[in-house]
Write a protein that holds these residues in place. Structure first.
Motif, PDB file in Angstrom:
ATOM      1  N   THR A   1      59.884  89.181 -21.109  1.00  0.00           N
ATOM      2  CA  THR A   1      60.319  89.448 -20.110  1.00  0.00           C
ATOM      3  C   THR A   1      60.231  88.198 -18.999  1.00  0.00           C
ATOM      4  OG1 THR A   1      60.636  91.521 -20.446  1.00  0.00           O
ATOM      5  CG2 THR A   1      60.986  91.106 -18.748  1.00  0.00           C
ATOM      6  N   GLU A   2      60.891  88.286 -17.763  1.00  0.00           N
ATOM      7  CA  GLU A   2      61.124  87.462 -16.750  1.00  0.00           C
ATOM      8  C   GLU A   2      61.051  88.158 -15.645  1.00  0.00           C
ATOM      9  OE1 GLU A   2      63.689  85.217 -13.395  1.00  0.00           O
ATOM     10  OE2 GLU A   2      64.778  85.677 -15.131  1.00  0.00           O
TER      11      GLU A   2
ATOM     12  N   SER B   1      54.499 102.567  -7.005  1.00  0.00           N
ATOM     13  CA  SER B   1      54.168 102.359  -8.310  1.00  0.00           C
ATOM     14  C   SER B   1      54.365 102.670  -9.445  1.00  0.00           C
ATOM     15  CB  SER B   1      52.708 102.351  -7.510  1.00  0.00           C
ATOM     16  OG  SER B   1      52.042 104.030  -8.849  1.00  0.00           O
ATOM     17  N   ARG B   2      55.311 103.436  -9.321  1.00  0.00           N
ATOM     18  CA  ARG B   2      56.141 103.615 -10.555  1.00  0.00           C
ATOM     19  C   ARG B   2      57.342 102.402 -11.287  1.00  0.00           C
ATOM     20  NH1 ARG B   2      53.849 104.284 -15.428  1.00  0.00           N
ATOM     21  NH2 ARG B   2      55.175 106.103 -16.328  1.00  0.00           N
ATOM     22  N   ALA B   3      57.683 103.157  -9.816  1.00  0.00           N
ATOM     23  CA  ALA B   3      59.050 102.939 -10.140  1.00  0.00           C
ATOM     24  C   ALA B   3      59.962 101.474 -10.042  1.00  0.00           C
ATOM     25  CB  ALA B   3      60.256 103.885  -8.793  1.00  0.00           C
ATOM     26  N   MET B   4      58.385 100.588  -9.832  1.00  0.00           N
ATOM     27  CA  MET B   4      59.433  99.078 -10.104  1.00  0.00           C
ATOM     28  C   MET B   4      58.633  98.270 -10.497  1.00  0.00           C
ATOM     29  SD  MET B   4      55.545  97.717  -8.102  1.00  0.00           S
ATOM     30  CE  MET B   4      55.232  99.081  -7.052  1.00  0.00           C
ATOM     31  N   PHE B   5      58.737  98.946 -11.955  1.00  0.00           N
ATOM     32  CA  PHE B   5      58.080  98.863 -13.249  1.00  0.00           C
ATOM     33  C   PHE B   5      59.521  98.828 -14.243  1.00  0.00           C
ATOM     34  CE2 PHE B   5      54.004  97.864 -11.233  1.00  0.00           C
ATOM     35  CZ  PHE B   5      54.033  96.495 -11.417  1.00  0.00           C
ATOM     36  N   PRO B   6      60.375  98.618 -15.062  1.00  0.00           N
ATOM     37  CA  PRO B   6      61.125  98.971 -16.275  1.00  0.00           C
ATOM     38  C   PRO B   6      60.514  99.442 -16.941  1.00  0.00           C
ATOM     39  CG  PRO B   6      60.892  96.857 -16.167  1.00  0.00           C
ATOM     40  CD  PRO B   6      60.561  97.140 -14.886  1.00  0.00           C
ATOM     41  N   GLY B   7      60.667 100.740 -17.607  1.00  0.00           N
ATOM     42  CA  GLY B   7      60.231 101.154 -18.432  1.00  0.00           C
ATOM     43  C   GLY B   7      60.227 100.738 -19.680  1.00  0.00           C
ATOM     44  N   ALA B   8      58.743 100.816 -20.554  1.00  0.00           N
ATOM     45  CA  ALA B   8      58.264 100.178 -21.682  1.00  0.00           C
ATOM     46  C   ALA B   8      59.548 100.138 -22.536  1.00  0.00           C
ATOM     47  CB  ALA B   8      57.379 101.210 -22.484  1.00  0.00           C
ATOM     48  N   GLY B   9      59.871  98.799 -23.073  1.00  0.00           N
ATOM     49  CA  GLY B   9      61.002  98.436 -24.068  1.00  0.00           C
ATOM     50  C   GLY B   9      62.032  98.175 -23.269  1.00  0.00           C
ATOM     51  N   SER B  10      62.055  97.804 -22.038  1.00  0.00           N
ATOM     52  CA  SER B  10      63.046  97.191 -21.112  1.00  0.00           C
ATOM     53  C   SER B  10      62.965  95.333 -21.461  1.00  0.00           C
ATOM     54  CB  SER B  10      63.124  98.127 -19.793  1.00  0.00           C
ATOM     55  OG  SER B  10      63.832  96.930 -19.414  1.00  0.00           O
ATOM     56  N   THR B  11      64.351  95.266 -21.694  1.00  0.00           N
ATOM     57  CA  THR B  11      64.405  93.920 -21.524  1.00  0.00           C
ATOM     58  C   THR B  11      65.139  93.371 -20.449  1.00  0.00           C
ATOM     59  OG1 THR B  11      66.482  93.774 -22.339  1.00  0.00           O
ATOM     60  CG2 THR B  11      65.212  93.612 -24.241  1.00  0.00           C
ATOM     61  N   THR B  12      64.841  94.200 -19.321  1.00  0.00           N
ATOM     62  CA  THR B  12      65.796  94.050 -17.868  1.00  0.00           C
ATOM     63  C   THR B  12      64.854  93.229 -16.853  1.00  0.00           C
ATOM     64  OG1 THR B  12      67.160  95.215 -17.902  1.00  0.00           O
ATOM     65  CG2 THR B  12      66.158  95.159 -15.679  1.00  0.00           C
TER      66      THR B  12
ATOM     67  N   LEU C   1      62.249  91.766 -14.408  1.00  0.00           N
ATOM     68  CA  LEU C   1      61.698  92.174 -13.652  1.00  0.00           C
ATOM     69  C   LEU C   1      62.192  92.536 -12.085  1.00  0.00           C
ATOM     70  CD1 LEU C   1      57.802  92.585 -14.610  1.00  0.00           C
ATOM     71  CD2 LEU C   1      59.567  94.194 -14.575  1.00  0.00           C
ATOM     72  N   GLU C   2      62.871  90.736 -11.779  1.00  0.00           N
ATOM     73  CA  GLU C   2      63.756  90.612 -10.328  1.00  0.00           C
ATOM     74  C   GLU C   2      65.078  90.632 -11.029  1.00  0.00           C
ATOM     75  OE1 GLU C   2      63.878  87.511  -7.782  1.00  0.00           O
ATOM     76  OE2 GLU C   2      61.663  88.344  -8.623  1.00  0.00           O
ATOM     77  N   ASP C   3      65.075  91.574 -11.802  1.00  0.00           N
ATOM     78  CA  ASP C   3      66.698  92.211 -12.392  1.00  0.00           C
ATOM     79  C   ASP C   3      66.652  93.459 -11.792  1.00  0.00           C
ATOM     80  OD1 ASP C   3      68.820  90.006 -12.199  1.00  0.00           O
ATOM     81  OD2 ASP C   3      68.170  89.927 -14.722  1.00  0.00           O
ATOM     82  N   HIS C   4      66.115  94.189 -11.942  1.00  0.00           N
ATOM     83  CA  HIS C   4      65.014  95.678 -12.119  1.00  0.00           C
ATOM     84  C   HIS C   4      64.949  95.878 -10.685  1.00  0.00           C
ATOM     85  CE1 HIS C   4      63.334  99.336 -12.896  1.00  0.00           C
ATOM     86  NE2 HIS C   4      62.794  99.270 -12.001  1.00  0.00           N
ATOM     87  N   PHE C   5      64.319  94.705  -9.784  1.00  0.00           N
ATOM     88  CA  PHE C   5      63.834  94.532  -7.973  1.00  0.00           C
ATOM     89  C   PHE C   5      65.801  95.020  -7.435  1.00  0.00           C
ATOM     90  CE2 PHE C   5      63.810  93.279  -3.997  1.00  0.00           C
ATOM     91  CZ  PHE C   5      63.057  93.927  -3.935  1.00  0.00           C
ATOM     92  N   PHE C   6      66.541  94.107  -8.085  1.00  0.00           N
ATOM     93  CA  PHE C   6      67.804  93.979  -7.297  1.00  0.00           C
ATOM     94  C   PHE C   6      68.701  95.376  -7.895  1.00  0.00           C
ATOM     95  CE2 PHE C   6      66.306  89.719  -6.199  1.00  0.00           C
ATOM     96  CZ  PHE C   6      66.083  90.006  -4.922  1.00  0.00           C
ATOM     97  N   GLN C   7      68.603  95.551  -9.065  1.00  0.00           N
ATOM     98  CA  GLN C   7      69.559  97.020  -9.575  1.00  0.00           C
ATOM     99  C   GLN C   7      68.845  98.357  -8.146  1.00  0.00           C
ATOM    100  OE1 GLN C   7      68.484  97.408 -13.422  1.00  0.00           O
ATOM    101  NE2 GLN C   7      70.156  95.542 -13.849  1.00  0.00           N
ATOM    102  N   HIS C   8      67.650  99.079  -7.693  1.00  0.00           N
ATOM    103  CA  HIS C   8      66.680  99.602  -7.286  1.00  0.00           C
ATOM    104  C   HIS C   8      66.199  99.423  -6.116  1.00  0.00           C
ATOM    105  CE1 HIS C   8      67.687 101.505 -11.353  1.00  0.00           C
ATOM    106  NE2 HIS C   8      67.191 100.605 -11.966  1.00  0.00           N
ATOM    107  N   ARG C   9      66.564  98.307  -5.693  1.00  0.00           N
ATOM    108  CA  ARG C   9      65.944  97.772  -4.115  1.00  0.00           C
ATOM    109  C   ARG C   9      66.315  98.351  -3.216  1.00  0.00           C
ATOM    110  NH1 ARG C   9      68.450  95.416  -0.289  1.00  0.00           N
ATOM    111  NH2 ARG C   9      70.749  94.700  -0.763  1.00  0.00           N
ATOM    112  N   ARG C  10      66.987  99.627  -3.226  1.00  0.00           N
ATOM    113  CA  ARG C  10      67.717 100.428  -1.977  1.00  0.00           C
ATOM    114  C   ARG C  10      66.276 101.389  -1.714  1.00  0.00           C
ATOM    115  NH1 ARG C  10      72.936  99.046  -1.574  1.00  0.00           N
ATOM    116  NH2 ARG C  10      73.077  97.038   0.136  1.00  0.00           N
ATOM    117  N   VAL C  11      66.325 102.082  -3.311  1.00  0.00           N
ATOM    118  CA  VAL C  11      65.243 103.604  -3.722  1.00  0.00           C
ATOM    119  C   VAL C  11      63.559 103.169  -3.578  1.00  0.00           C
ATOM    120  CG1 VAL C  11      64.573 105.350  -4.741  1.00  0.00           C
ATOM    121  CG2 VAL C  11      66.933 104.449  -5.029  1.00  0.00           C
TER     122      VAL C  11
END
Length: 178
Positions: free
Chosen positions: A36-37, A88-99, A101-111
């Motif tokens: 995972t990038e 501290s929990r929401a900033m990391f995608p769940g276990a087994g996610s292939t997204t 971390l950068e994309d995860h941040f930008f998908q949920h950055r407002r929250v």
């Protein structure tokens, strides 16, 4: 056990949970780095949460004289700590996610940025209610700490968010020594 020790223990557990989640997140980033990038934003955000947690702990430590045990004290401390525990929990995608971390941040950055602004926002409200919101350095630091994540919510570019997170990390580090 004094009132301060009682309340401080509760608060330390909450802040410790946020710090432990960040530490686990760093370990997961390292462990999964080939699959995972990682990117830039997740480590920056995790570092901000860790330093913000230290800031809250030190600030509370300095205020031990006026601490009273009661429901409002606990509600206030939960309001300060819970956004960082959530983040501290929401900033990391769940276990087994292939997204990534950068994309995860930008998908949920407002929250995530809203959660990052929540703690200093609650602090501003608390300080205003206590009559200690003044145009001096501690209040200025807090206002910028609140406004910076809100400003990043408006900026959509990756470079702008990365630079904004770097600036915010430097700002919370400066605040650690205020």
């Amino acid at each position: 056990m004094s009132a301060f020790e009682f309340v401080f223990t509760f608060y330390s557990v909450m802040l410790g949970l946020a710090a432990a989640n960040v530490g686990t997140g760093f370990a997961d980033m390292w462990r999964d780095r080939r699959a995972t990038e990682v990117g830039v934003c997740a480590p920056l955000l995790a570092s901000i949460v860790l330093v913000a947690t230290m800031n809250l702990w030190l600030r509370f430590w300095r205020s031990w004289e006026g601490v009273e045990v009661g429901p409002w004290a606990l509600i206030t401390l939960v309001a300060f700590a819970l956004p960082l525990v959530f983040l501290s929990r929401a900033m990391f995608p769940g276990a087994g996610s292939t997204t990534s971390l950068e994309d995860h941040f930008f998908q949920h950055r407002r929250v995530m940025l809203a959660a990052l602004a929540a703690t200093p926002g609650f602090s501003l409200i608390w300080n205003a209610a206590q009559g200690i919101l003044t145009p001096e350095w501690p209040s200025l630091w807090l206002v910028i700490r609140f406004a910076a994540p809100l400003a990043l919510m408006v900026l959509t570019g990756r470079t702008a968010n990365r630079l904004g997170l770097v600036a915010l990390l430097i700002w919370v580090l400066v605040g650690l020594f205020r």
